[in-house]
Design a protein around this motif. Sequence first.
Motif, PDB file in Angstrom:
ATOM      1  N   THR A  42      48.022  41.621  25.108  1.00  0.00           N
ATOM      2  CA  THR A  42      48.241  42.273  26.406  1.00  0.00           C
ATOM      3  C   THR A  42      47.411  41.668  27.540  1.00  0.00           C
ATOM      4  OG1 THR A  42      46.564  43.973  26.004  1.00  0.00           O
ATOM      5  CG2 THR A  42      48.786  44.424  25.200  1.00  0.00           C
ATOM      6  N   ALA A  79      47.804  47.700  30.205  1.00  0.00           N
ATOM      7  CA  ALA A  79      48.664  48.891  30.173  1.00  0.00           C
ATOM      8  C   ALA A  79      50.146  48.566  29.978  1.00  0.00           C
ATOM      9  CB  ALA A  79      48.474  49.704  31.460  1.00  0.00           C
ATOM     10  N   TRP A  82      50.679  47.985  26.238  1.00  0.00           N
ATOM     11  CA  TRP A  82      50.507  49.197  25.434  1.00  0.00           C
ATOM     12  C   TRP A  82      51.620  50.209  25.691  1.00  0.00           C
ATOM     13  CZ3 TRP A  82      44.990  48.434  27.420  1.00  0.00           C
ATOM     14  CH2 TRP A  82      44.341  47.480  26.629  1.00  0.00           C
ATOM     15  N   ILE A  98      44.562  45.989  20.634  1.00  0.00           N
ATOM     16  CA  ILE A  98      44.080  47.108  21.467  1.00  0.00           C
ATOM     17  C   ILE A  98      42.617  46.888  21.836  1.00  0.00           C
ATOM     18  CG2 ILE A  98      45.720  48.798  20.608  1.00  0.00           C
ATOM     19  CD1 ILE A  98      43.514  49.853  18.725  1.00  0.00           C
ATOM     20  N   HIS A 102      39.450  50.453  27.124  1.00  0.00           N
ATOM     21  CA  HIS A 102      40.615  50.382  28.014  1.00  0.00           C
ATOM     22  C   HIS A 102      41.661  51.448  27.685  1.00  0.00           C
ATOM     23  CE1 HIS A 102      38.624  46.553  28.105  1.00  0.00           C
ATOM     24  NE2 HIS A 102      39.492  45.960  28.896  1.00  0.00           N
ATOM     25  N   ILE A 103      42.024  51.556  26.386  1.00  0.00           N
ATOM     26  CA  ILE A 103      43.098  52.485  26.004  1.00  0.00           C
ATOM     27  C   ILE A 103      42.677  53.947  26.139  1.00  0.00           C
ATOM     28  CG2 ILE A 103      44.206  50.824  24.469  1.00  0.00           C
ATOM     29  CD1 ILE A 103      43.010  52.487  22.102  1.00  0.00           C
ATOM     30  N   GLN A 106      42.167  54.200  30.825  1.00  0.00           N
ATOM     31  CA  GLN A 106      43.362  54.104  31.667  1.00  0.00           C
ATOM     32  C   GLN A 106      44.147  55.412  31.736  1.00  0.00           C
ATOM     33  OE1 GLN A 106      45.429  50.622  30.225  1.00  0.00           O
ATOM     34  NE2 GLN A 106      43.955  49.216  31.138  1.00  0.00           N
ATOM     35  N   THR A 112      49.923  55.764  33.028  1.00  0.00           N
ATOM     36  CA  THR A 112      49.934  54.413  32.470  1.00  0.00           C
ATOM     37  C   THR A 112      51.193  54.094  31.672  1.00  0.00           C
ATOM     38  OG1 THR A 112      48.787  55.223  30.510  1.00  0.00           O
ATOM     39  CG2 THR A 112      47.425  54.316  32.284  1.00  0.00           C
ATOM     40  N   TYR A 114      51.583  55.354  28.686  1.00  0.00           N
ATOM     41  CA  TYR A 114      51.183  55.627  27.304  1.00  0.00           C
ATOM     42  C   TYR A 114      49.986  56.574  27.329  1.00  0.00           C
ATOM     43  CZ  TYR A 114      46.932  52.787  27.752  1.00  0.00           C
ATOM     44  OH  TYR A 114      45.707  52.309  28.130  1.00  0.00           O
ATOM     45  N   THR A 116      46.394  57.651  24.899  1.00  0.00           N
ATOM     46  CA  THR A 116      45.520  57.146  23.835  1.00  0.00           C
ATOM     47  C   THR A 116      46.018  57.601  22.471  1.00  0.00           C
ATOM     48  OG1 THR A 116      43.671  57.326  25.375  1.00  0.00           O
ATOM     49  CG2 THR A 116      43.116  57.018  23.051  1.00  0.00           C
ATOM     50  N   ILE A 119      48.880  55.719  20.371  1.00  0.00           N
ATOM     51  CA  ILE A 119      48.619  54.455  19.678  1.00  0.00           C
ATOM     52  C   ILE A 119      48.002  54.740  18.312  1.00  0.00           C
ATOM     53  CG2 ILE A 119      47.300  52.308  19.733  1.00  0.00           C
ATOM     54  CD1 ILE A 119      47.474  52.420  22.802  1.00  0.00           C
ATOM     55  N   SER A 166      38.837  49.551  32.914  1.00  0.00           N
ATOM     56  CA  SER A 166      38.527  48.852  31.669  1.00  0.00           C
ATOM     57  C   SER A 166      37.036  49.005  31.402  1.00  0.00           C
ATOM     58  CB  SER A 166      38.871  47.363  31.810  1.00  0.00           C
ATOM     59  OG  SER A 166      38.100  46.796  32.866  1.00  0.00           O
TER      60      SER A 166
END
Length: 321
Positions: A42, A79, A82, A98, A102-103, A106, A112, A114, A116, A119, A166
């Motif tokens: 990504t 983003a 993801w 990943i 960041h995940i 965001q 975004t 998505y 957290t 995932i 991030s």
Amino acid sequence: MRLSKWSVLMILFVSAALAAGMATGVAAEDKYPSKSITYLVTFDPGGQSDREARRQQPLLEKNLGQKVVVDYKVGGGGALGWSELVRSQPNGYLMAGINIPHIILQPLQQQTGYTTEQIVPVAIFQRTPLALAVLKTAPYKDIKEFLAAAKAKPGDISIGGSGTFSGHHVATLRLQKLAGTKFNYVPFTGAAPQVTAFLGGHVNAIFGNSDDLVKHADSIRVLAVADNNRFFGFKETPTLIESGIDMVESIDRGIGLPPKTPENVVARLEAAFLQIAKDPTIQEQMKKEGFVPLAMNHKESKAHIEKMTAIYKEIVKEFKK
């Protein structure tokens, strides 16, 4: 209502076909993988995520018995990729690198595409502590001089980072809050362009990944490391904690799958990635390059993300005060 002989036969035929289809689906699932797998990066080619994917690619192909294709979906500090991941079929044929935090950060800050929780983490395999660095030609000899200059002219000093919301971004926000000043944060689409801009003098400083700083040690001055202990690549450089700034920041990297991915698929990929992560040769390579090797399994990775989510929720609350 009485059914004709023909109707009964049709019902039996359809039932048998459905049962056969289900059995075939289960069998196909059990035989995973049966075709090539896409490994989605990504961030820009040449960055940490890309280089690690390339290191893992031939080893994954050997372990899984299928071709692994490295592809890119760059933008939004990761983003975009993801978001594509969580919308893809949960069959194990699309996985994505990943980055933590960041995940986590965001979705806490903006829409975004998505969340957290969507995932599914397979494994976490490396960590890069962040460190504040300037070029050797910069006038700041240590962290005290750097912060003094920032306080004298708030907003004048630029700090480059990889992505918005991030680890690099939150490190800059935390430093300016704890130090009582303001910086001009400049986001890039990945670590590779971040470092290129920094070395070219387009930003005054960076919160850099440890491996990038090791690679360019001859051209830079590392002022402080955002970790609990001094980094083995810069043993003479103090931590921010030693310098009176109570702050620890790093980037953890792993591999993720879409929500509702079958357990056996997660387990198969988990085993493949952990075999690589636990390989002493791979670990030694990572250390020489400035990475901290990790080998967290699916369960440990999930618990780590949940723990870090709770921590960053509190940090984000502080920013909003």
